[in-house]
Design a protein around this motif. Structure first.
Motif, mmCIF file in Angstrom:
data_model
loop_
_atom_site.group_PDB
_atom_site.id
_atom_site.type_symbol
_atom_site.label_atom_id
_atom_site.label_comp_id
_atom_site.label_asym_id
_atom_site.label_seq_id
_atom_site.Cartn_x
_atom_site.Cartn_y
_atom_site.Cartn_z
ATOM 1 N N THR B 137 49.414 40.658 46.060
ATOM 2 C CA THR B 137 49.117 40.449 47.552
ATOM 3 C C THR B 137 47.964 40.049 47.746
ATOM 4 O OG1 THR B 137 50.490 42.283 48.034
ATOM 5 C CG2 THR B 137 48.922 41.754 49.787
ATOM 6 N N ALA B 138 46.714 40.454 47.077
ATOM 7 C CA ALA B 138 45.392 40.039 47.220
ATOM 8 C C ALA B 138 45.299 38.407 46.920
ATOM 9 C CB ALA B 138 44.408 40.697 46.142
ATOM 10 N N VAL B 139 46.064 38.033 45.568
ATOM 11 C CA VAL B 139 45.885 36.740 45.152
ATOM 12 C C VAL B 139 46.427 35.700 46.374
ATOM 13 C CG1 VAL B 139 47.017 34.873 43.502
ATOM 14 C CG2 VAL B 139 46.042 37.028 42.864
ATOM 15 N N GLU B 151 39.000 39.386 56.333
ATOM 16 C CA GLU B 151 40.323 39.324 56.809
ATOM 17 C C GLU B 151 41.520 39.909 55.926
ATOM 18 O OE1 GLU B 151 39.843 36.227 60.200
ATOM 19 O OE2 GLU B 151 40.305 35.267 58.402
ATOM 20 N N ALA B 152 41.425 39.477 54.760
ATOM 21 C CA ALA B 152 42.468 39.662 54.040
ATOM 22 C C ALA B 152 42.217 41.102 53.489
ATOM 23 C CB ALA B 152 42.269 38.753 52.798
ATOM 24 N N MET B 158 41.543 47.924 52.875
ATOM 25 C CA MET B 158 40.447 47.868 51.831
ATOM 26 C C MET B 158 39.254 47.531 52.427
ATOM 27 S SD MET B 158 42.516 46.317 48.736
ATOM 28 C CE MET B 158 41.675 47.008 47.286
ATOM 29 N N ASN B 159 38.243 48.032 51.957
ATOM 30 C CA ASN B 159 36.814 47.716 51.881
ATOM 31 C C ASN B 159 36.693 46.378 51.266
ATOM 32 O OD1 ASN B 159 35.570 48.119 49.486
ATOM 33 N ND2 ASN B 159 35.495 50.149 50.036
ATOM 34 N N ILE B 160 35.705 45.490 51.819
ATOM 35 C CA ILE B 160 35.570 44.123 51.156
ATOM 36 C C ILE B 160 35.447 44.204 49.625
ATOM 37 C CG2 ILE B 160 33.036 43.940 51.877
ATOM 38 C CD1 ILE B 160 35.532 40.737 51.778
ATOM 39 N N LYS B 161 34.569 44.930 49.162
ATOM 40 C CA LYS B 161 34.186 45.385 47.878
ATOM 41 C C LYS B 161 35.363 45.586 46.776
ATOM 42 C CE LYS B 161 28.960 46.453 47.655
ATOM 43 N NZ LYS B 161 28.765 45.233 46.804
ATOM 44 N N TYR B 163 38.192 44.927 47.822
ATOM 45 C CA TYR B 163 39.121 43.666 47.588
ATOM 46 C C TYR B 163 38.749 42.729 46.695
ATOM 47 C CZ TYR B 163 41.584 39.504 49.021
ATOM 48 O OH TYR B 163 42.389 38.357 49.066
ATOM 49 N N GLU B 164 37.363 42.433 46.615
ATOM 50 C CA GLU B 164 36.979 41.235 45.869
ATOM 51 C C GLU B 164 37.140 41.801 44.366
ATOM 52 O OE1 GLU B 164 33.858 39.228 48.660
ATOM 53 O OE2 GLU B 164 33.081 40.534 47.561
ATOM 54 N N SER B 165 36.912 43.124 43.867
ATOM 55 C CA SER B 165 37.148 43.608 42.628
ATOM 56 C C SER B 165 38.592 43.207 42.417
ATOM 57 C CB SER B 165 36.327 44.902 42.671
ATOM 58 O OG SER B 165 37.201 45.834 41.913
ATOM 59 N N LEU B 166 39.384 43.637 43.094
ATOM 60 C CA LEU B 166 41.064 43.447 42.892
ATOM 61 C C LEU B 166 41.312 42.121 42.692
ATOM 62 C CD1 LEU B 166 43.933 45.012 42.973
ATOM 63 C CD2 LEU B 166 43.940 44.411 45.263
ATOM 64 N N LEU B 167 40.658 41.321 43.262
ATOM 65 C CA LEU B 167 40.837 39.996 43.172
ATOM 66 C C LEU B 167 40.504 39.270 41.915
ATOM 67 C CD1 LEU B 167 42.114 37.865 45.342
ATOM 68 C CD2 LEU B 167 39.904 37.316 45.881
ATOM 69 N N VAL B 168 39.348 39.777 41.465
ATOM 70 C CA VAL B 168 38.631 39.447 40.238
ATOM 71 C C VAL B 168 39.560 39.829 38.903
ATOM 72 C CG1 VAL B 168 36.776 39.672 38.556
ATOM 73 C CG2 VAL B 168 36.223 39.217 40.979
ATOM 74 N N ARG B 169 39.896 41.066 39.258
ATOM 75 C CA ARG B 169 40.920 41.727 38.160
ATOM 76 C C ARG B 169 42.156 40.829 38.063
ATOM 77 N NH1 ARG B 169 39.488 46.655 40.160
ATOM 78 N NH2 ARG B 169 41.334 46.976 41.201
ATOM 79 N N SER B 170 42.750 40.669 39.318
ATOM 80 C CA SER B 170 44.035 39.556 39.210
ATOM 81 C C SER B 170 43.786 38.400 38.627
ATOM 82 C CB SER B 170 44.365 39.513 40.614
ATOM 83 O OG SER B 170 44.162 40.695 41.445
ATOM 84 N N ARG B 171 42.644 37.922 39.121
ATOM 85 C CA ARG B 171 42.401 36.446 38.548
ATOM 86 C C ARG B 171 42.190 36.403 36.981
ATOM 87 N NH1 ARG B 171 37.834 35.274 41.966
ATOM 88 N NH2 ARG B 171 38.641 34.475 43.894
ATOM 89 N N ALA B 172 41.588 37.547 36.399
ATOM 90 C CA ALA B 172 41.294 37.588 35.005
ATOM 91 C C ALA B 172 42.791 37.976 34.154
ATOM 92 C CB ALA B 172 40.469 38.722 34.636
ATOM 93 N N LYS B 173 43.456 38.626 34.759
ATOM 94 C CA LYS B 173 44.982 38.933 34.199
ATOM 95 C C LYS B 173 45.714 37.471 34.310
ATOM 96 C CE LYS B 173 48.322 42.591 34.742
ATOM 97 N NZ LYS B 173 48.745 43.633 35.369
#
Lengths: 194, 190
Positions: B137-139, B151-152, B158-161, B163-173
């Motif tokens: 969903t984050a991606v 907004e996402a 979620m709070n922005i931090k 969310y961004e950390s979730l996004l980084v983990r998703s990108r890494a995966k």
């Protein structure tokens, strides 16, 4: 977030990897003090491998963003304009517009529950519209106006309370005033003599 | 200008609530295509995506009173509805068949572009399927919804931090998955 962690010291491969996932492959968008180090690391065997992986991901995402399917085209906002009036219409557009027409037809196919049309909803509509920005930029109930009204109300209330608690000098020792004493004084002027 | 748009959306929803079909039509024209695309990114199935978005708009027409403009903007609120419906559908249904329109001829697009797009679409499907629902969903919100990270994050509550950390983990995966593939598969995009 990851950037602050690596402000000092030499960048390790692990840090490079995290920053790649955080900031992307465009080193120009990285913090200035990390750019040279990142470029050097990207030249090493392991660094190159990580960089290529991140680039692959970016290319995949960008390729799909730029494909015609994923390009969201601007549509006319006026309800009177039909989205079907575009001159150069592709099958993809036709499909999309047919879908939009199907959606726009929902009110005809589904009856809204009359319970929704309550006074409350109508009030919500009224208030929302009243608070909205008018075409000339003014607001019917702007925050400033509401605040000044609230301040005026509070001031009147405070004066009222102050007047209420101020002790009054009373003509009698008991502190009770009999207002009824003077009620009919004036009426005696109108009495006709017998 | 964006604030004006948000205000207009809020008024339109209030009008929908009062049974105004013109306001509903305007919301459809303004946001329908965008949410169809979002649902397609989730489901990889055009017919299913259209069903999901249609259901979301039916909910909007029938239950517009549930929208609270003070809590969130219309787009944030509606993103949540569409995403939740996508996830519900996905739980109910198995995606074994190829998506509708997978091999349909498209005269507007050259065959090599179509081939590359289909290849990329399938690859993305594979890569996204390796992610958890939240990561996916984050991606999708980050790359395909046109929303800012803030907004996402609101859509995902979620709070922005976080969310961004979730996004980084998703990108890494996703990156690690792609690194395992052969380089020449990406020649089409080079």
């Amino acid at each position: 977030m990851a950037i602050q962690q690596f402000e000092h010291g030499k960048m390790t491969l692990e840090q490079f990897e995290i920053l790649l996932d955080t900031l992307g492959t465009n080193f120009d968008s990285w913090p200035k003090m990390k750019q040279a180090e990142a470029r050097n690391l990207a030249q090493t065997l392991d660094g190159k491998r990580l960089f290529r992986g991140a680039q692959k991901l970016e290319m995949l995402m960008m390729a799909l963003q730029s494909t015609p399917q994923s390009t969201s085209q601007s549509v006319p906002e006026s309800s009177s304009e039909s989205p079907l009036v575009n001159s150069a219409v592709t099958p993809c557009d036709t499909q999309k517009e047919a879908f939009l027409e199907k959606l726009a037809d929902i009110p005809r196919r589904y009856q809204q529950n009359s319970a929704h049309l309550t006074v409350c909803n109508r009030m919500t509509l009224f208030v929302t519209q009243a608070l909205a920005v008018n075409s000339d930029g003014s607001r019917l109930f702007s925050p400033q106006r509401l605040a000044s009204q609230a301040a005026a109300f509070a001031a009147v209330l405070a004066v009222g309370i102050l007047v209420g608690i101020t002790p009054e000098e009373t003509p009698t020792g008991s502190g009770e005033i009999d207002l009824s004493e003077t009620w009919f004084v004036a009426s005696s002027d109108f009495e006709l003599g017998e | 200008m964006p604030n004006r748009d948000k205000a207009d959306d809020t008024i339109l929803v209030a009008r929908v609530c009062a049974g105004d079909s013109d306001a509903f039509r305007l919301l459809v024209i303004r946001h329908g295509a965008r949410f169809r695309m979002l649902a397609m990114r989730f489901t990889f199935d055009q017919a299913l995506a259209e069903d999901v978005v249609q259901e979301a708009f039916i909910s909007l027409w029938l239950k517009a009173g549930k929208f609270d403009g003070a809590k969130a903007s219309f787009t944030t609120w509606f993103h949540r509805i569409v995403i939740n419906k996508c996830l519900d559908y996905k739980r109910k249904r198995q995606f074994s068949a190829l998506p509708d329109g997978y091999d349909r001829a498209d005269p507007a697009v050259g065959p090599e572009v179509k081939l590359a797009a289909d290849g990329a679409s399938n690859r993305l499907k594979t890569v996204l399927s390796a992610l958890s629902e939240r990561q996916k969903t984050a991606v999708i919100l980050s790359y395909y919804s046109g929303l800012s990270n803030q907004e996402a994050a609101e859509v995902m509550q979620m709070n922005i931090k976080a969310y961004e950390s979730l996004l980084v983990r998703s990108r890494a995966k996703m990156r690690k998955m792609l690194m395992a593939e052969k380089d020449d598969l990406f020649a089409a995009f080079a």
